[in-house]
Motif scaffolding. Sequence first.
Motif, mmCIF file in Angstrom:
data_model
loop_
_atom_site.group_PDB
_atom_site.id
_atom_site.type_symbol
_atom_site.label_atom_id
_atom_site.label_comp_id
_atom_site.label_asym_id
_atom_site.label_seq_id
_atom_site.Cartn_x
_atom_site.Cartn_y
_atom_site.Cartn_z
ATOM 1 N N ASN A 1 0.941 -1.155 -0.061
ATOM 2 C CA ASN A 1 -0.124 -0.009 0.057
ATOM 3 C C ASN A 1 1.000 1.219 0.042
ATOM 4 O OD1 ASN A 1 -2.544 -1.496 -0.069
ATOM 5 N ND2 ASN A 1 -2.463 -1.666 2.364
ATOM 6 N N ASN A 2 1.980 1.157 0.136
ATOM 7 C CA ASN A 2 3.026 2.472 0.181
ATOM 8 C C ASN A 2 3.884 2.582 -0.772
ATOM 9 O OD1 ASN A 2 2.010 1.239 3.215
ATOM 10 N ND2 ASN A 2 2.545 3.661 3.508
ATOM 11 N N VAL A 3 4.081 1.098 -1.577
ATOM 12 C CA VAL A 3 5.641 1.461 -2.248
ATOM 13 C C VAL A 3 4.939 1.352 -3.877
ATOM 14 C CG1 VAL A 3 7.381 0.050 -3.275
ATOM 15 C CG2 VAL A 3 6.714 -0.040 -0.823
ATOM 16 N N PHE A 4 5.707 2.115 -4.647
ATOM 17 C CA PHE A 4 5.899 2.119 -6.137
ATOM 18 C C PHE A 4 7.007 1.281 -6.424
ATOM 19 C CE2 PHE A 4 3.725 6.296 -5.431
ATOM 20 C CZ PHE A 4 2.949 6.332 -6.556
ATOM 21 N N TYR A 5 7.004 0.123 -7.092
ATOM 22 C CA TYR A 5 7.947 -0.917 -7.183
ATOM 23 C C TYR A 5 8.333 -0.760 -8.830
ATOM 24 C CZ TYR A 5 10.508 -5.199 -7.824
ATOM 25 O OH TYR A 5 11.294 -6.124 -8.476
ATOM 26 N N ALA A 6 9.417 -0.411 -9.025
ATOM 27 C CA ALA A 6 9.991 -0.230 -10.491
ATOM 28 C C ALA A 6 11.079 -1.329 -10.882
ATOM 29 C CB ALA A 6 10.532 1.016 -10.656
ATOM 30 N N GLY A 7 10.871 -2.194 -12.061
ATOM 31 C CA GLY A 7 11.986 -3.047 -12.566
ATOM 32 C C GLY A 7 11.888 -2.904 -14.038
#
Length: 496
Positions: free
Chosen positions: A331-337
């Motif tokens: 709910n708190n993280v923008f995850y980028a890969g």
Amino acid sequence: MNRSNEGAPDRSIASGADFLHLAIDEAPGGGKSDWLAQQIRLALADRRLPVGCRLPATRVLAGELGVSRGVVTEAYQRLVEDGYLAGQGRNGTIVVGAPATTTALTPPPLARRPSPRSVFTAEPAADVFDAMRAARARIDFSPGLPDLTAFPRAAWLRAERRVLDRLAASDLGYGDPRGTPALRVAVANWVARNRGIRADPGDILIVAGTAQTLTLVGQVLRSDDISAVAMEDPGSLGARQHLRNCQLDTPPVTVDSEGVRVDELRATDAAAVLLTPAHQFPTGVVLRGTRRSELIRWASESGGLIIEDDYDAEHRYDRTPVPALRSVLANNVFYAGSVSKLLAPALRIGWVLAPPKYRDALVDAKRFTDLGNAALPQLVLAQFMESGALERQLRHLRRHHRRRRDAMVKAIAAHLPGAIVHGAAAGLHLTITFEAGFADTDVAAAALARDVKVHPLSWHCQRPRRPGLVLGYAASSPTDISEGVATLGEVLRRMS
């Protein structure tokens, strides 16, 4: 039936050619060959038709202009006799020369190579990485540059053929701006297997690499009245530039041997932070233990947002894997890969998972930016991932890069005995720091003058700190690594 006009062009339709935008109506009556030869001669003179280019076949050009083939053949023949064109059989009619004329346009000057001193200014400009790529060097230690010769061409081609064999005509139309369903499924499976993240394919947005993730997230946060994204210090200059381009402040937060200082993060009052927790850029520190718990508590208590750039997470050699923050803070993280370091930056394919609150806004930002990434490369990557080829490539790269990492550590010990090595356990780069009474930008400029390209550590720092260099090793052979580090040792000794 009257057949007297059979085969004659239909003059009720305006005739003209895309070639040189020729309009036959401009030709004088009875002088069409002269007019056509002159138009081509002018195009030769002003370099619209450069040496080596092929002219349209006489039959094709005659049909477009609505004239007999003889008109075009005669014009071409005149230019052949003048020495400007040559017939080359099946290869057609080729430009072999151009008339000397005072009206010819001056060709643009060749781009000048930037000087070493001009690249390493005190304040790197927005185009600093363009300048670095333009600055040629025989040995390139730029961080973030994978071994492009290791791209699995044969396996990629097999995946591409398989996709094209199965592709429906409808797949060639406009698609979902979130990305093709096949790739979103493949990415969901990949992050579950390799990063411990449970994700529904509908939560995944396909983007043009992590750089676009930062721009899109920056836009979304700015529209939510968030004005600052705290950044690790040292931390990526490129990432900082992207966030600042979105009119976001980037207050620095110290990174030490345990990772980001959460007490400093709290003191910034920033509502969001950009982190590289699995392999911090550029120090290589892993966020673990107490710091990780403190960060989770900060996000949970304050509603703080984390942009997790999973930089180099897969490339590890001497340590155990670290779970992604997204796996415990969805709910708190923008995850980028992305696959820029696993395959090639040229693919421009990455992915982002947004907190539920921002998912729709992020999709809208992507939609109004470009309607979504190109679909065909996505489908090929999906096939490549689901076939197991990407995991095989990762296993190959770990062995390959470990040898190059070992070569660089050995060379540093031999040629830079006073340097301290940071972050060698994983990634595609390491950082060295050293005691010096001069700027690391001066070292980088002197190295570039000696045909070795490096990043000064100070580029990636917002506050003064010990000088150093960030050295990528993935794109250089062990022999070049040894030679390049030896050159750095000579440069430092001369400057000391």
